[in-house]
Design a protein around this motif. Structure first.
Motif, mmCIF file in Angstrom:
data_model
loop_
_atom_site.group_PDB
_atom_site.id
_atom_site.type_symbol
_atom_site.label_atom_id
_atom_site.label_comp_id
_atom_site.label_asym_id
_atom_site.label_seq_id
_atom_site.Cartn_x
_atom_site.Cartn_y
_atom_site.Cartn_z
ATOM 1 N N ASP A 149 0.818 -1.218 0.000
ATOM 2 C CA ASP A 149 0.000 0.000 0.000
ATOM 3 C C ASP A 149 0.849 1.263 0.000
ATOM 4 O OD1 ASP A 149 -2.317 -1.375 -0.080
ATOM 5 O OD2 ASP A 149 -2.886 -1.039 2.018
ATOM 6 N N ALA A 150 1.872 1.248 0.856
ATOM 7 C CA ALA A 150 2.731 2.430 0.940
ATOM 8 C C ALA A 150 3.395 2.682 -0.412
ATOM 9 C CB ALA A 150 3.792 2.238 2.028
ATOM 10 N N LEU A 151 3.826 1.616 -1.069
ATOM 11 C CA LEU A 151 4.506 1.766 -2.353
ATOM 12 C C LEU A 151 3.532 2.250 -3.429
ATOM 13 C CD1 LEU A 151 7.482 1.275 -3.098
ATOM 14 C CD2 LEU A 151 6.704 -0.777 -4.276
ATOM 15 N N ASP A 152 2.323 1.679 -3.430
ATOM 16 C CA ASP A 152 1.313 2.131 -4.396
ATOM 17 C C ASP A 152 1.046 3.619 -4.220
ATOM 18 O OD1 ASP A 152 0.991 -0.346 -5.509
ATOM 19 O OD2 ASP A 152 -0.766 -0.891 -4.325
ATOM 20 N N GLU A 153 0.902 4.026 -2.962
ATOM 21 C CA GLU A 153 0.631 5.424 -2.676
ATOM 22 C C GLU A 153 1.790 6.304 -3.151
ATOM 23 O OE1 GLU A 153 -0.126 6.254 1.480
ATOM 24 O OE2 GLU A 153 0.311 8.374 1.125
ATOM 25 N N ALA A 154 3.015 5.848 -2.883
ATOM 26 C CA ALA A 154 4.186 6.628 -3.269
ATOM 27 C C ALA A 154 4.234 6.810 -4.780
ATOM 28 C CB ALA A 154 5.461 5.957 -2.766
ATOM 29 N N PHE A 155 3.976 5.743 -5.527
ATOM 30 C CA PHE A 155 4.024 5.843 -6.987
ATOM 31 C C PHE A 155 2.889 6.713 -7.529
ATOM 32 C CE2 PHE A 155 7.415 2.868 -7.147
ATOM 33 C CZ PHE A 155 7.989 3.025 -8.402
ATOM 34 N N ALA A 156 1.737 6.667 -6.877
ATOM 35 C CA ALA A 156 0.584 7.416 -7.390
ATOM 36 C C ALA A 156 0.618 8.886 -7.005
ATOM 37 C CB ALA A 156 -0.706 6.779 -6.878
ATOM 38 N N CYS A 157 1.238 9.210 -5.880
ATOM 39 C CA CYS A 157 0.989 10.525 -5.276
ATOM 40 C C CYS A 157 2.204 11.416 -5.052
ATOM 41 C CB CYS A 157 0.303 10.343 -3.922
ATOM 42 S SG CYS A 157 -1.187 9.338 -3.982
ATOM 43 N N TYR A 158 3.412 10.950 -5.299
ATOM 44 C CA TYR A 158 4.590 11.750 -4.961
ATOM 45 C C TYR A 158 5.468 12.017 -6.180
ATOM 46 C CZ TYR A 158 3.380 11.264 -0.055
ATOM 47 O OH TYR A 158 2.733 11.354 1.148
ATOM 48 N N SER A 159 6.250 13.102 -6.119
ATOM 49 C CA SER A 159 7.191 13.428 -7.194
ATOM 50 C C SER A 159 8.449 12.586 -7.116
ATOM 51 C CB SER A 159 7.629 14.891 -7.106
ATOM 52 O OG SER A 159 6.543 15.761 -7.167
ATOM 53 N N GLY A 160 8.822 12.219 -5.894
ATOM 54 C CA GLY A 160 10.037 11.433 -5.696
ATOM 55 C C GLY A 160 9.825 10.383 -4.629
#
Lengths: 317, 317
Positions: free
Chosen positions: B41-52
C-alpha cells in the motif's frame, strides 16, 4: 574469485558508450565473455546460459532490462551493473548469491567503488544456491528456496538429509532433526530437494595433445565432478576414450559434421581459429549433444593448453 | 533543491533495518514524508501521489519492488535507493528526471556517496517533464515522451508552439520551424502536447491567522500558479474568500464534516494535532474535493506558520 565459483561463466554486455569499460572487464575476469552491445538476444542468452552478468550501462537502463527477467531469489544469474565510465560496480540482483562478490572483484580490477547495499552481517552466509551447484544438482521445487532463505536468515538451522554438508554452510547440519530439511535424490514432498544431474563430459583436443587422459581427469577433479554420476564422455578425438575408460563409463565419438550442424543458445562465442574451421567449439557442443534436448550447460568450457572440457547435465527421474 | 522542484513531495519508505536512516532523510529534506515501513500500500501510494521516492533498503530488494511499477521514461516519480547504513544514495529510475538531483541532495545531507551512473554530458539537460510541471499541465500522448527524448538527446531541437519557453530548456525554441513540436492547449495529432490543468486552490488556516490573503497569494506566486487558470478557491474558513476575490474567481466554503468524510490516497499523512480533531488535513482535501473524481494533487500542502495551501487539477477538454 575462482573459476569453479562461476562454472557457467560471466557474460559482459554493454551499451556503445560502455564498450571500452566492458572490454577491460572481460579481460580482467578469468571466465568472462564479451557478448557485445546490448540486444534482446544477448540479454536472453546471458540470463539463460551464464552464472553472472555484467551490464555496462546506466543503472536506470539496466533496471528496465532486468525487470521481467528476474526469477525467484537464489535462481538465475547474479547481475552487476558498471557505469560506462567504470566508476561504480553495483550488485543489482542476487547480491547474496554472487553479485556482491562479483562487484568486489570488478572494483579491485578497475579501481571502481563497489556499491554494496546489503547489511554487512548477512554477507558471511554462503548462498544456498552454491549447495545445488556443488552437488551438481538443482533445487526442486524452486518456490521453496525463498522460504528457506528467509527462515535461515532469521537464524534457523536446516538439515542435510542424504548428503554430506560441504564446507562453509554453517546453517546446515547433517541429520533429520530440523523443521527445515534439504533432501538429496529421493525427495519428500513439501521439502526442498536437490535433484542430482546425470553428467555428460565433452572434450575438445588438439590433434597433437599429450596426456589427454591425465589432464582431463585433473580438471574434472578440480571441478569436483562426482565420477560415479558421469553417464558418458564424448569427443571428436578417439584418444578421449581413455578418459571414459578411467571413469568406467561410455564413450561416444562425434564427427565434425555433427558438431557443425548443432546449435544451442548457450555455446560460448568461438575463437577465430575455430570459426575458420566452421566450428563454434567442440567440448560444449558434444556435452550438450549427449545430454539431449533437456540438457543444461553446467560448466562452460575450461580451456587448457591442449584441450577443453565442458560439462552438461539433465535432471534424473 | 527547492520546494517547487518536488511539488508533490518526496515519499520515504524503508525496511525495518533502514528505519533510522529513513528518519534522518525525512528530516533533512524540505518536502519529505515518512510513509513508514515498506508495504504494498505504501509503495502504491508513493508511486501514485509523490514526485520522488526514497527507498531505504538493499538495492536488489528495491529493484524487485519497482519492477512492474515503472511507466514510460519521464513519467512517474524519480526513485532513489539508500542502503540501510546510509552509505550510498543511488538513483534507480528516472535519473535524468530528478533522481540524480535527489541522490546528490541526500548524499550532501547524509555524507553518502551519490552513485551517478548516467554519462556526465547528459546531465545538463533540463528534463522535459519539468516543462509540463512548470506549465501546470500534462503531456499527451504520453507514448511520445520517450521518442521526443531520444531525438533531443541526439541533438535535435524541439519547437514550443503557443507558449513561452521557460528558463533552462536550451533544446526548445519558440516557433514552428522544427520537426519536433510541442503544442500547448490546442494540440495537433501526432505531436506532443501540454494539456493545461484547471486549477483548484485549497486553503487551511488557523482561526487566528493574520493577513491570510497576502500570505496565500505570495505562496501561489512562488509556485508560479497561473492566476487566470484558477477555477476555484476553497476552505473551511470564510476569511479565505479574500483570496478568491483577489484572483477574481469563485470561493467555496466547506464544513469540517465534508472533509472528515473525504478520503483520497494522496492526502499527506496528518499531524497529531489534526488527528485529534478527526482530520487528516484541510488544504489538500478541499482542493481535491473541488477538482472532482478525476482530479490530481499537483502541489502537496505547503505549510506556512498560520496556513497551508495545496493545488489540485483536472485536465481541460
Amino acid at each position: 574469485m575462482n573459476l569453479s565459483d562461476w562454472p557457467r561463466g560471466i557474460a559482459v554486455i554493454s551499451t556503445s558508450e560502455g564498450r571500452e569499460v566492458a572490454e577491460k572487464i572481460a579481460k580482467a575476469l578469468p571466465n568472462a565473455y564479451l557478448l557485445g552491445d546490448y540486444s534482446r538476444d544477448a540479454l536472453d542468452e546471458a540470463f539463460a546460459c551464464y552464472s553472472g552478468i555484467v551490464l555496462v550501462m546506466s543503472l536506470g537502463g539496466a533496471v528496465r532490462l532486468v525487470c521481467g527477467r528476474m526469477s525467484e531469489k537464489g535462481e538465475g544469474p547474479a547481475v552487476v551493473v558498471v557505469d560506462p565510465l567504470g566508476k561504480f560496480a553495483i550488485p543489482l540482483i542476487n547480491s547474496h548469491w554472487g553479485a556482491n562478490e562479483l562487484a568486489q572483484t570488478i572494483s579491485e580490477k578497475l579501481g571502481s567503488i563497489a556499491v554494496i547495499t546489503t547489511v554487512a552481517e548477512r554477507k558471511g552466509m554462503r548462498p544456498l544456491e552454491d549447495l545445488a551447484r556443488l552437488l551438481y544438482g538443482e533445487f526442486q521445487p524452486k518456490e521453496l528456496i525463498a522460504k528457506y532463505y528467509s527462515r535461515i536468515l532469521r537464524g534457523e538451522k536446516a538439515c542435510a538429509v542424504g548428503f554430506d554438508v560441504p564446507e562453509g554452510f554453517d546453517y546446515l547440519e547433517k541429520g533429520e532433526g530440523c523443521e527445515l530439511k534439504i533432501y538429496y535424490g529421493n525427495c519428500k514432498e513439501g521439502y526442498l530437494c536437490v535433484k542430482p544431474y546425470r553428467l555428460y563430459i565433452g572434450i575438445g583436443a588438439k590433434r597433437e595433445a599429450h596426456s589427454l587422459r591425465d589432464g582431463v581427469l585433473r580438471v574434472l577433479d578440480e571441478l569436483r565432478v562426482p565420477r560415479e554420476r558421469v553417464k558418458a564422455v564424448g569427443s571428436v578425438r578417439k584418444e578421449a576414450e581413455e578418459v571414459a575408460k578411467a571413469l568406467g563409463t561410455e564413450f561416444r565419438l562425434f564427427s565434425f559434421d555433427e558438431i557443425r550442424r548443432f546449435d544451442h543458445e548457450c555455446l560460448s562465442p568461438g575463437s577465430e581459429t575455430l570459426s575458420s574451421l566452421g566450428l563454434q567449439g567442440v567440448a560444449e557442443a558434444v556435452a550438450l549433444l549427449m545430454a539431449g534436448p533437456r540438457g543444461k550447460l553446467l560448466v562452460r568450457k575450461v580451456r587448457e593448453k591442449e584441450f577443453t572440457v565442458a560439462v552438461a547435465g539433465t535432471v534424473e527421474g
